[in-house]
Design an enzyme around this catalytic site. Sequence first.
Site, mmCIF file in Angstrom:
data_model
loop_
_atom_site.group_PDB
_atom_site.id
_atom_site.type_symbol
_atom_site.label_atom_id
_atom_site.label_comp_id
_atom_site.label_asym_id
_atom_site.label_seq_id
_atom_site.Cartn_x
_atom_site.Cartn_y
_atom_site.Cartn_z
ATOM 1 N N HIS A 1 19.881 -13.999 38.880
ATOM 2 C CA HIS A 1 19.717 -13.398 40.206
ATOM 3 C C HIS A 1 18.614 -12.333 40.176
ATOM 4 C CE1 HIS A 1 21.227 -11.871 44.152
ATOM 5 N NE2 HIS A 1 20.659 -10.771 43.705
ATOM 6 N N GLU A 2 18.736 -11.408 39.255
ATOM 7 C CA GLU A 2 17.761 -10.307 39.198
ATOM 8 C C GLU A 2 16.381 -10.834 38.809
ATOM 9 O OE1 GLU A 2 18.681 -7.782 40.620
ATOM 10 O OE2 GLU A 2 20.862 -7.941 40.475
ATOM 11 N N HIS B 1 10.040 -13.083 42.594
ATOM 12 C CA HIS B 1 9.586 -12.903 43.973
ATOM 13 C C HIS B 1 8.466 -11.863 44.004
ATOM 14 C CE1 HIS B 1 10.751 -11.800 48.398
ATOM 15 N NE2 HIS B 1 9.688 -12.542 48.346
ATOM 16 N N HIS C 1 14.592 -11.806 41.836
ATOM 17 C CA HIS C 1 13.903 -10.687 42.502
ATOM 18 C C HIS C 1 12.575 -10.414 41.791
ATOM 19 C CE1 HIS C 1 16.887 -9.522 45.412
ATOM 20 N NE2 HIS C 1 17.834 -9.345 44.503
HETATM 21 ZN ZN ZN Z 1 19.867 -9.192 44.756
#
Ligand code: ZN
Length: 234
Positions: A17-18, A24, A21
């Site tokens: 998940h991180e 992105h 980020h």
């Molecule tokens: Zn998040």
Amino acid sequence: PGEPVLISWDDANTFFHEFGHALHFLSSNVKYPTLNSGVRDYTEFHSQLLERWLSTDKVINQFLKHHETGNAMPPALVAKIKKAATFNQGFETTEFLASALMDMKFHLADPQHLDPDKFEKETLTALKMPKEVVMRHRSPHFTHVFSGEGYATGYYGYLWADVLTADAAEAFAEAPGGFYDKEVAARLVKYLYAPRNATDPAEAYRQFRGRDATIDALMRDRGFPVPAPKKNKS
Ligand SMILES: [Zn+2]
């Protein structure tokens, strides 16, 4: 000290998940990346999507290895984890939606002489809320509603990010190369990661997917009986 550091499934998921980020941000090709972020119902989409790679065969066989035997996670256990993912989703989706809709209804209501308790009851009745399920957050402690502009009517955003995630994940699942399809991956970087929020998120998503996101993929993900799309024979 000296003990192996073991990672739970949840932790592994959080890593992915991180890292989403991070990707992105690192993919950004806009001049001021930090000024092009922060759309509440969009920024968690990029990170949540990355979580989907954790349970792909490549990652399982290469990285999810037992610390003593070195064997990859057995397929039976992987199947169990995937099966457990739909547990209780009917309940969880409903309790979440109740809070998300209440949040919006509060912001649409005329605050003069509003009795929140009564308003909550009437609204839930109008929504045909099953009496067996309570709201995820009852109004008195639901701080998202009026805690600031960031969250006001923003609670739905978590679910919307899930809608985009599930729909985008199906774009990969349907591609010839699956989650490692280079063409879909290139579109993901070009339209959804690199521009950050410099392109309107809805338009960016259309550029990636060729259409708007629908809720069907999320419903399938959560175990609701929504049939899979028919494959186009072209
Ligand atoms: Zn998040």
